[in-house]
Scaffold this motif. Structure first.
Motif, PDB file in Angstrom:
ATOM      1  N   LEU A  34       3.268  23.672 -51.944  1.00  0.00           N
ATOM      2  CA  LEU A  34       2.098  22.992 -52.498  1.00  0.00           C
ATOM      3  C   LEU A  34       0.987  24.012 -52.672  1.00  0.00           C
ATOM      4  CD1 LEU A  34       2.106  19.624 -50.525  1.00  0.00           C
ATOM      5  CD2 LEU A  34       2.568  19.953 -52.949  1.00  0.00           C
ATOM      6  N   GLU A  35       1.063  25.088 -51.897  1.00  0.00           N
ATOM      7  CA  GLU A  35       0.233  26.273 -52.117  1.00  0.00           C
ATOM      8  C   GLU A  35       1.175  27.441 -52.351  1.00  0.00           C
ATOM      9  OE1 GLU A  35      -2.908  26.283 -52.440  1.00  0.00           O
ATOM     10  OE2 GLU A  35      -3.676  24.602 -51.258  1.00  0.00           O
ATOM     11  N   GLU A  36       0.769  28.336 -53.224  1.00  0.00           N
ATOM     12  CA  GLU A  36       1.555  29.551 -53.446  1.00  0.00           C
ATOM     13  C   GLU A  36       1.132  30.606 -52.435  1.00  0.00           C
ATOM     14  OE1 GLU A  36       4.101  30.219 -55.371  1.00  0.00           O
ATOM     15  OE2 GLU A  36       4.042  28.148 -56.073  1.00  0.00           O
ATOM     16  N   ASP A  55       1.400  16.699 -41.335  1.00  0.00           N
ATOM     17  CA  ASP A  55       0.037  17.234 -41.266  1.00  0.00           C
ATOM     18  C   ASP A  55      -0.912  16.134 -40.804  1.00  0.00           C
ATOM     19  OD1 ASP A  55      -2.261  18.677 -41.397  1.00  0.00           O
ATOM     20  OD2 ASP A  55      -2.112  19.176 -43.531  1.00  0.00           O
ATOM     21  N   GLU A  56      -1.187  16.118 -39.528  1.00  0.00           N
ATOM     22  CA  GLU A  56      -2.081  15.128 -38.920  1.00  0.00           C
ATOM     23  C   GLU A  56      -1.812  13.721 -39.433  1.00  0.00           C
ATOM     24  OE1 GLU A  56      -6.102  16.244 -38.394  1.00  0.00           O
ATOM     25  OE2 GLU A  56      -5.647  18.366 -38.590  1.00  0.00           O
ATOM     26  N   PRO A  57      -0.584  13.260 -39.235  1.00  0.00           N
ATOM     27  CA  PRO A  57      -0.213  11.967 -39.839  1.00  0.00           C
ATOM     28  C   PRO A  57      -0.930  10.782 -39.230  1.00  0.00           C
ATOM     29  CG  PRO A  57       1.507  12.730 -38.352  1.00  0.00           C
ATOM     30  CD  PRO A  57       0.516  13.855 -38.465  1.00  0.00           C
ATOM     31  N   THR A  72      -1.237  18.779 -35.431  1.00  0.00           N
ATOM     32  CA  THR A  72      -1.765  17.583 -34.781  1.00  0.00           C
ATOM     33  C   THR A  72      -2.982  17.876 -33.929  1.00  0.00           C
ATOM     34  OG1 THR A  72      -1.200  15.691 -33.392  1.00  0.00           O
ATOM     35  CG2 THR A  72      -0.205  17.789 -32.767  1.00  0.00           C
ATOM     36  N   HIS A  73      -3.851  16.882 -33.862  1.00  0.00           N
ATOM     37  CA  HIS A  73      -4.955  16.914 -32.899  1.00  0.00           C
ATOM     38  C   HIS A  73      -4.621  16.051 -31.690  1.00  0.00           C
ATOM     39  CE1 HIS A  73      -7.989  18.109 -36.251  1.00  0.00           C
ATOM     40  NE2 HIS A  73      -7.538  19.156 -35.604  1.00  0.00           N
ATOM     41  N   GLU A  74      -3.432  15.453 -31.712  1.00  0.00           N
ATOM     42  CA  GLU A  74      -3.023  14.593 -30.590  1.00  0.00           C
ATOM     43  C   GLU A  74      -2.451  15.481 -29.496  1.00  0.00           C
ATOM     44  OE1 GLU A  74      -3.391  11.347 -30.307  1.00  0.00           O
ATOM     45  OE2 GLU A  74      -4.163  11.032 -32.337  1.00  0.00           O
ATOM     46  N   GLU A  90      -9.290  35.654 -47.230  1.00  0.00           N
ATOM     47  CA  GLU A  90      -7.923  35.571 -46.700  1.00  0.00           C
ATOM     48  C   GLU A  90      -7.908  34.505 -45.604  1.00  0.00           C
ATOM     49  OE1 GLU A  90      -4.451  38.776 -45.884  1.00  0.00           O
ATOM     50  OE2 GLU A  90      -6.208  39.010 -44.613  1.00  0.00           O
ATOM     51  N   VAL A  91      -7.287  33.349 -45.902  1.00  0.00           N
ATOM     52  CA  VAL A  91      -7.297  32.266 -44.907  1.00  0.00           C
ATOM     53  C   VAL A  91      -6.035  32.272 -44.038  1.00  0.00           C
ATOM     54  CG1 VAL A  91      -8.834  30.828 -46.304  1.00  0.00           C
ATOM     55  CG2 VAL A  91      -6.384  30.450 -46.407  1.00  0.00           C
ATOM     56  N   LEU A  92      -4.958  32.876 -44.518  1.00  0.00           N
ATOM     57  CA  LEU A  92      -3.798  33.117 -43.649  1.00  0.00           C
ATOM     58  C   LEU A  92      -3.629  34.629 -43.585  1.00  0.00           C
ATOM     59  CD1 LEU A  92      -1.218  30.393 -44.812  1.00  0.00           C
ATOM     60  CD2 LEU A  92      -2.863  30.284 -42.921  1.00  0.00           C
ATOM     61  N   GLY A 100      -5.093  24.061 -33.462  1.00  0.00           N
ATOM     62  CA  GLY A 100      -6.135  25.059 -33.714  1.00  0.00           C
ATOM     63  C   GLY A 100      -7.353  24.373 -34.317  1.00  0.00           C
ATOM     64  N   SER A 101      -8.431  25.104 -34.360  1.00  0.00           N
ATOM     65  CA  SER A 101      -9.694  24.530 -34.818  1.00  0.00           C
ATOM     66  C   SER A 101      -9.641  24.162 -36.292  1.00  0.00           C
ATOM     67  CB  SER A 101     -10.826  25.535 -34.619  1.00  0.00           C
ATOM     68  OG  SER A 101     -10.857  25.933 -33.287  1.00  0.00           O
ATOM     69  N   SER A 102     -10.565  23.317 -36.697  1.00  0.00           N
ATOM     70  CA  SER A 102     -10.696  22.956 -38.099  1.00  0.00           C
ATOM     71  C   SER A 102     -10.977  24.202 -38.930  1.00  0.00           C
ATOM     72  CB  SER A 102     -11.845  21.952 -38.219  1.00  0.00           C
ATOM     73  OG  SER A 102     -11.974  21.562 -39.549  1.00  0.00           O
ATOM     74  N   GLY A 103     -10.252  24.327 -40.039  1.00  0.00           N
ATOM     75  CA  GLY A 103     -10.464  25.468 -40.927  1.00  0.00           C
ATOM     76  C   GLY A 103      -9.671  26.706 -40.541  1.00  0.00           C
ATOM     77  N   SER A 104      -8.824  26.593 -39.507  1.00  0.00           N
ATOM     78  CA  SER A 104      -8.090  27.786 -39.050  1.00  0.00           C
ATOM     79  C   SER A 104      -6.889  28.114 -39.944  1.00  0.00           C
ATOM     80  CB  SER A 104      -7.634  27.607 -37.595  1.00  0.00           C
ATOM     81  OG  SER A 104      -6.848  26.449 -37.460  1.00  0.00           O
ATOM     82  N   GLY A 105      -6.495  27.185 -40.824  1.00  0.00           N
ATOM     83  CA  GLY A 105      -5.415  27.479 -41.765  1.00  0.00           C
ATOM     84  C   GLY A 105      -4.133  26.702 -41.521  1.00  0.00           C
ATOM     85  N   LYS A 106      -4.170  25.678 -40.680  1.00  0.00           N
ATOM     86  CA  LYS A 106      -2.950  24.935 -40.325  1.00  0.00           C
ATOM     87  C   LYS A 106      -2.345  24.241 -41.541  1.00  0.00           C
ATOM     88  CE  LYS A 106      -5.216  22.360 -37.398  1.00  0.00           C
ATOM     89  NZ  LYS A 106      -6.602  22.842 -37.660  1.00  0.00           N
ATOM     90  N   SER A 107      -3.203  23.501 -42.277  1.00  0.00           N
ATOM     91  CA  SER A 107      -2.678  22.777 -43.446  1.00  0.00           C
ATOM     92  C   SER A 107      -2.195  23.751 -44.515  1.00  0.00           C
ATOM     93  CB  SER A 107      -3.757  21.878 -44.062  1.00  0.00           C
ATOM     94  OG  SER A 107      -4.120  20.875 -43.146  1.00  0.00           O
ATOM     95  N   THR A 108      -2.945  24.810 -44.719  1.00  0.00           N
ATOM     96  CA  THR A 108      -2.550  25.788 -45.734  1.00  0.00           C
ATOM     97  C   THR A 108      -1.175  26.365 -45.398  1.00  0.00           C
ATOM     98  OG1 THR A 108      -4.887  26.303 -46.053  1.00  0.00           O
ATOM     99  CG2 THR A 108      -3.303  27.877 -46.941  1.00  0.00           C
ATOM    100  N   CYS A 109      -0.952  26.628 -44.130  1.00  0.00           N
ATOM    101  CA  CYS A 109       0.345  27.164 -43.702  1.00  0.00           C
ATOM    102  C   CYS A 109       1.467  26.171 -44.014  1.00  0.00           C
ATOM    103  CB  CYS A 109       0.275  27.483 -42.202  1.00  0.00           C
ATOM    104  SG  CYS A 109       1.812  28.146 -41.565  1.00  0.00           S
ATOM    105  N   CYS A 164      -4.656  33.992 -49.820  1.00  0.00           N
ATOM    106  CA  CYS A 164      -6.067  34.202 -50.152  1.00  0.00           C
ATOM    107  C   CYS A 164      -6.516  33.108 -51.103  1.00  0.00           C
ATOM    108  CB  CYS A 164      -6.267  35.548 -50.849  1.00  0.00           C
ATOM    109  SG  CYS A 164      -5.772  36.944 -49.842  1.00  0.00           S
ATOM    110  N   PHE A 165      -7.701  32.606 -50.885  1.00  0.00           N
ATOM    111  CA  PHE A 165      -8.379  31.788 -51.882  1.00  0.00           C
ATOM    112  C   PHE A 165      -9.516  32.661 -52.399  1.00  0.00           C
ATOM    113  CE2 PHE A 165      -6.628  28.236 -49.248  1.00  0.00           C
ATOM    114  CZ  PHE A 165      -5.870  27.636 -50.239  1.00  0.00           C
ATOM    115  N   GLY A 166      -9.434  33.088 -53.639  1.00  0.00           N
ATOM    116  CA  GLY A 166     -10.396  34.069 -54.137  1.00  0.00           C
ATOM    117  C   GLY A 166     -10.248  35.332 -53.305  1.00  0.00           C
TER     118      GLY A 166
END
Ligand SMILES: Nc1ncnc2c1ncn2[C@@H]1O[C@H](COP(=O)(O)OP(=O)(O)OP(=O)(O)O)[C@@H](O)[C@H]1O
Ligand SMILES: [Mg+2]
Length: 248
Positions: free
Chosen positions: A57-59, A168-170, A200-202, A22-24, A41-50, A17-19
Motif C-alpha cells: 500500500l506504500e512503496e 493495524d490497530e484493529p 497495537t496499543h492494547e 525518512e520515516v522508516l 511504539g509511539s504515534s508517528g514512529s512508522g508502525k503503519s507505514t511499515c 521516505c516521504f519527500g
C-alpha cells in the motif's frame, strides 16, 4: 527469531521516505510461521507505514521484503495475488455498505480467489461462523456493531487463506466494550496457526498473546524480545516511559 529461510515474512533494511523525510530508517524483521508479533511504539514512529509496505500500500524506498520466500518489492509483482497472500485488517472498517456480511466475504472470494458463486458463499459462511457471526451473515454493515463489522473484516481476510495477517490497530476505533470480542477473534486466529503481525496499543494483548514484541522508535527497531523482556522489564528508558504512559 527464525532464520531467513524459515521466515514467512522477512524484512531487510526497509527504508521509506516521504519527500525528504525518512520515516522508516532501516527496519529488519523476521516473522516465523505461526508466530504472532506485536509492533508497538509511539504515534508517528512508522508502525503503519511499515505494515503498509508489506502489502505494497506504500512503496518502499529501498530494502527488500519477502513473504513466503517471494520478494514482494519487485516491479513485476502481481499486487492482486500479493494481497490475497497477505490479509490486512485496519483500524477503520471498510466493508461495502450495500452488501451483507456474507456478501462482503463472498465478493472477495469471487473477485480475488476466483471461486464460483455457491462455493464462495459456502466458504464465506464458514468463515463468518469462525468469527462467531453465523447469525449475522445476512445483516448489512449498518445493522452490525463496530466490533461485528471488524470481525467480518477478519473473516473476509482469513477466507482468502493468507500466509500472514497484518492488523493495524484493529480495535482502536471501537467502543471499549467491543474491543474484547475483536481481540478474542484475533486470539483464535493465532490458535489456528496463522502468522500475524499486529500493530497495537492494547498492551495486555501484546503482553499475553504475542510471541514477540517489537518496539519501533523513529522508524527503526529499538528493541525486540519476549513480551516480558520488552513490556515488563524494558531495558531502554524510552520503552519504560512508553509502557508507563500506556498504563495511564
Ligand atoms: N502519505 C504520507 N505522506 C507524508 N508523510 C507521511 C505519510 N504517511 C505517514 N507519514 C508520516 O510518517 C510518519 C510515520 O507515520 P505512521 O502512520 O507510520 O506512524 P504510526 O507509528 O503508525 O503512528 P500512529 O501510532 O499514530 O498510528 C509520521 O511522521 C507521518 O506523519
Ligand atoms: Mg498507525
Amino acid at each position: 527469531m527464525p532464520a531467513s529461510a524459515d521466515a514467512i515474512v522477512a524484512i531487510d533494511d526497509l527504508r521509506k521516505c516521504f519527500g525528504n523525510v525518512e520515516v522508516l530508517r532501516g527496519i529488519n524483521l523476521k516473522v516465523g510461521k505461526g508466530e504472532a508479533v506485536a509492533i508497538v511504539g509511539s504515534s508517528g514512529s512508522g508502525k503503519s507505514t511499515c505494515l503498509r509496505c508489506i502489502n505494497r500500500l506504500e512503496e518502499p524506498t529501498t530494502g527488500t521484503i519477502r513473504v513466503g520466500g517471494q520478494e514482494v518489492t519487485g516491479a513485476k509483482v502481481d499486487l492482486n495475488l500479493l494481497r490475497q497472500r497477505i490479509g490486512m485488517v485496519f483500524q477503520g472498517i471498510n466493508l461495502y455498505p450495500h452488501m451483507t456480511a456474507v456478501g462482503n466475504v463472498t465478493l472477495a472470494l469471487r473477485k480475488v480467489a476466483g471461486l464460483g458463486k455457491a462455493q464462495a458463499e459456502q466458504k464465506a459462511r464458514h468463515h463468518l461462523d469462525l468469527v462467531g457471526l453465523a447469525h449475522k451473515a445476512d445483516s448489512y454493515p449498518a445493522q452490525l456493531s463496530g466490533g461485528q463489522q471488524q470481525r467480518v473484516g477478519i473473516a473476509r481476510a482469513m477466507a482468502l487463506e493468507p500466509q500472514v495477517m497484518l492488523f493495524d490497530e484493529p480495535t482502536s476505533a471501537l467502543d471499549p466494550e467491543l474491543v474484547s470480542e475483536v481481540l478474542n477473534v484475533m486470539v483464535r486466529t493465532k490458535e489456528m496457526g496463522m502468522t500475524m503481525i499486529v500493530v497495537t496499543h492494547e498492551m495486555h494483548f501484546a503482553r499475553d498473546v504475542a510471541d514477540r514484541v517489537v518496539f519501533i522508535d523513529h522508524g527503526a527497531v529499538l528493541a525486540e524480545g519476549t513480551p516480558e523482556e520488552i513490556l515488563v522489564s524494558p531495558q531502554h528508558q524510552r520503552i519504560r516511559d512508553f509502557v508507563t504512559r500506556s498504563r495511564a
